[in-house]
Design an enzyme around this catalytic site. Structure first.
Site, PDB file in Angstrom:
ATOM      1  N   HIS A  84     147.553 -34.474  25.439  1.00  0.00           N
ATOM      2  CA  HIS A  84     147.915 -33.071  25.619  1.00  0.00           C
ATOM      3  C   HIS A  84     148.194 -32.392  24.286  1.00  0.00           C
ATOM      4  CE1 HIS A  84     152.251 -34.491  25.841  1.00  0.00           C
ATOM      5  NE2 HIS A  84     152.441 -33.341  25.218  1.00  0.00           N
ATOM      6  N   ASP A 220     147.967 -40.805  28.189  1.00  0.00           N
ATOM      7  CA  ASP A 220     148.137 -39.572  27.405  1.00  0.00           C
ATOM      8  C   ASP A 220     148.015 -39.851  25.909  1.00  0.00           C
ATOM      9  OD1 ASP A 220     148.712 -37.027  26.573  1.00  0.00           O
ATOM     10  OD2 ASP A 220     150.524 -36.809  27.764  1.00  0.00           O
ATOM     11  N   SER A 647     156.375 -35.056  21.620  1.00  0.00           N
ATOM     12  CA  SER A 647     155.121 -35.502  22.224  1.00  0.00           C
ATOM     13  C   SER A 647     154.227 -36.127  21.160  1.00  0.00           C
ATOM     14  CB  SER A 647     154.398 -34.322  22.873  1.00  0.00           C
ATOM     15  OG  SER A 647     155.077 -33.885  24.016  1.00  0.00           O
TER      16      SER A 647
END
Length: 712
Positions: A84, A220, A647
């Site tokens: 992402h 991810d 992230s």
């Protein structure tokens, strides 16, 4: 003040002394954290994590494109981060013919790697304390505006002094709401290329449904490479650039881990508000966040109906939609968690103790009115917070809420320039228009702007006067009005703007229907009244004193500063949540490929699975990446203190070896940006063994595997 500053310097640790709470400065690890970390299982020294003169772990950690974290994993500049985090670049490089979002992409050689238009990584060089230098120039008797002017002037000097004539980027940051200041030195590399990405059905498995949830089964991750000139210096994109030879890269462990094992995360957490007062929490829960959630959902719904009909539109808007959806669920989760855990009530208890201390004779002159001033500010701005979140929701979702304004002013200047100047500017405008309009889909943009204006006009309260006028003229509805505005506007297509460039008129811009809407929204967004400036100045001064007073009141408690996109370390353990029947794992601190397959829904946009992944599962063809107990691990839990910006951060074991990539938190602890919950707060990460399994067995990109330093 000097006494307080000395306290800050010696006590930048956790707000509650809970073992796993805290986002620590690397320069303070030796003094504050090393012993505790080593007791829990760290095998490294603080110097091996952060060193100015020698290579260390910090040299492998980069800020990725300004909003995420990534890590260098090879001696040839290979970078891993979340899928992402790379989503914008992957979407930009995708077309219906080469749909890398849907199908994935794997470069089998350097020549196949793809360069997005704009993608950079930032290396951290060093940091230092400049608190005394700055605060010696100001005092509490100064008007807030004067104080900030003096501070900003000194910050500019410090940044110039440490940039080495532009070699480095230097940022001075405020901590504890202006009670401390540190400068950070960085080096940016702008030639970053896509090396590999799994398909959405792996990298985004679970979609919005599973976002912020546990158990998760999401691969991810994505892989990029940093390039430099032949001397290893930052350079603009060139075919002559070569892979960066970094000062340090992370070794990767596939040995596995177990409940209670030490782990740590280095990264760039974006923003926490652990000092937020009760009145601020109430404002967010009852005014700001509900407006944010509603405006986001309206924009998402308008976008989705077009994205579902056309794959090209879906590709072009996937990144924007994903960003809005992520924070839509986050803000709703914040409302629920802050309400359920009665966070405002907890804060009020703290403030009550502070008020009692502040009203003692020795403290009253400085701190006695602090809480009253803070509470008065929030009371006065509650409705404004609601309005502003409806407005910013419009600006986030509707491209044409801001675009005509941002283009309009330069176009007016272009129209008023002489012929020679226009000739000089024309190529830049043509290139900018081609870039801006390349992937815009006007039917979608019309619907998004219409729906957002309908919501803004109906719910926001003190709306922009021109928008109010339009609403009154059209019975509160903008449906036909927006469509007509697009038809008449020079901003309604690239071709109309190109025609304008050949025959420009400043008056055409100022009277353009889309420009007038955009100008009204942006003017309202920037609106500043003297009364509001005074109110905010009083609040900032009181908030700064509240934090200073709170620390003075608790001299034996250890503190750490709120996150603000500066490099931090957080540590803890691999830690399960209570057993969950939805998870097939024996201990609820990991998930497996078996659990992924159990969620499979053929052709479902969120839970589809590539056939090859299913085949590998059925054959149990996991290579050397299976857990010693035979299963293929996918995601895992640990209890570090992270937030947005983390992230892509590396999760490291006690030896400093990469064991996973952090990508999410759990919705039960969504109040974590305001208050840390030691029982519920978890970090959700993708297991590095699953990452390598996908690269090696699924993608067969052994060229990537061969670059890595893998510890078995």
């Amino acid at each position: 003040m000097k006494k307080i500053v000395l306290l800050f310097v010696s006590c930048m640790v956790s707000l509650t002394s809970m073992a796993d709470e805290g986002m620590w400065f690397l320069m303070h690890l030796k003094r504050l954290n090393e012993a505790d970390m080593q007791k829990k299982g760290l095998k490294l020294t603080a110097e091996e994590i952060y060193s100015i003169n020698n290579s260390s772990l910090k040299d492998a950690i980069v800020q990725f494109n300004g909003g995420c974290t990534a890590e260098i994993v090879s001696g040839q500049g290979l970078v891993m981060t979340n899928h992402h985090c790379g989503y914008d670049a992957i979407a930009e490089l995708s077309t219906p013919e080469h749909d890398y979002l849907t199908n994935g992409f794997w470069a089998k050689s350097l020549s196949e790697e793809l360069k997005p238009r704009s993608l950079s990584v930032r290396f951290f060089v060093r940091m230092d304390d400049v608190t005394k230098r700055i605060l010696d120039l100001v005092n509490d008797n100064m008007p807030e505006k004067e104080r900030q002017k003096i501070i900003q002037q000194e910050i500019a000097k410090i940044e110039r002094e440490n940039s080495e004539n532009g070699k480095y980027i230097v940022n001075v940051k405020s901590f504890y709401s202006g009670n401390e200041y540190y400068y950070f030195v960085y080096q940016d590399y702008e030639d970053v290329r896509l090396v590999g990405t799994p398909p959405n059905s792996i990298g985004k498995f679970g979609g919005d449904t599973d976002n912020w949830e546990w158990p998760r089964h999401t691969g991810d991750f994505s892989v990029f490479r940093v390039y430099a000139d032949k001397d290893g210096n930052p350079a603009s994109y060139s075919v002559d650039n070569v892979p960066l030879k970094p000062k340090y890269h992370l070794p990767i462990s596939i040995k596995g881990f177990k409940e209670g094992d030490f782990s740590m995360i280095l990264g760039y957490p974006g923003r926490t508000n652990r000092w937020m007062p009760a009145a601020g929490i109430d404002q967010n829960v009852h005014y700001a966040y509900p407006a944010w959630v509603e405006a986001s959902k309206v924009g998402m719904d308008a976008m989705k109906k077009h994205m579902d009909k056309d794959q090209a539109v879906n590709i072009n808007y996937a990144s924007q939609y994903s960003r809005i959806a992520n924070y839509w669920k986050n803000r709703q989760g914040m409302i629920d968690a802050l309400s359920q855990h009665k966070t405002a009530a907890t804060k009020r208890k703290q403030e009550k103790k502070f008020q009692k201390w502040a009203n003692k004779k020795a403290n009253k002159d400085k701190y006695g009115e602090v809480i009253n001033t803070i509470s008065s500010y929030y009371t006065a701005t509650n409705e404004k917070a609601r309005h502003d979140n409806y407005l910013t929701g419009t600006l986030r979702s509707a491209t044409f809420a801001a675009l005509p304004y941002s283009l309009g002013n330069p176009l007016q200047q272009y129209a008023e320039a002489n012929e020679a100047k226009r000739k000089e500017l024309l190529p830049r405008f043509e290139a900018a228009l081609a870039d801006t309009y390349e992937k815009l889909y006007l039917p979608l943009e019309i619907d998004v702007l219409t729906d957002e204006l309908n919501l803004y006009g109906a719910k926001a309260g003190n709306i922009a006067p021109y928008i109010q006028q339009l609403a009154q003229q059209n019975n509160g509805k903008f449906d036909g009005l927006v469509k007509e505005a697009f038809a008449k506007s020079i901003f309604g297509s690239k071709e109309k703007l190109e025609a304008f460039l050949t025959n420009p008129s400043a008056n055409v811009v100022s009277e353009d229907p889309l420009f007038k809407i955009s100008e009204a929204l942006m003017d309202k967004y920037r609106e500043r009244s003297p009364d509001l400036e005074q109110l905010e100045g009083n609040f900032q001064a009181a908030y700064r004193k509240y934090i200073a007073g709170f620390l003075e009141m608790n001299p034996k408690t250890k503190y750490y500063p709120d996150a603000n996109s500066t490099l931090r370390l957080t540590y803890g353990t691999i830690r399960a949540l209570p057993k969950d029947p939805r998870n097939d794992a024996k201990i609820n601190n990991y998930t497996t490929l078996q659990g992924t397959i159990a969620k499979y829904k053929p052709n479902d946009p969120e839970f589809n699975i590539p056939k090859k992944l299913i085949d590998l599962y059925e054959k149990k063809d996991y290579g050397r990446y299976a857990d010693k107990n035979g299963y293929m691990p996918v995601n895992f839990l640990s209890d570090q203190d992270i937030t947005g910006g983390n992230s892509g951060s590396p999760v490291l074991n006690g030896n400093g070896e990469l064991i996973g990539l952090a990508f999410d938190g759990n919705i039960e602890a969504m109040a974590g940006d305001v208050i840390f919950d030691p029982k519920l707060q978890r970090t959700i990460s993708v297991d590095i063994r699953y990452v390598l399994f996908v690269i090696d067995k699924f993608a067969e990109a052994k060229n990537i595997i061969n670059e890595l330093t893998i510890v078995e």
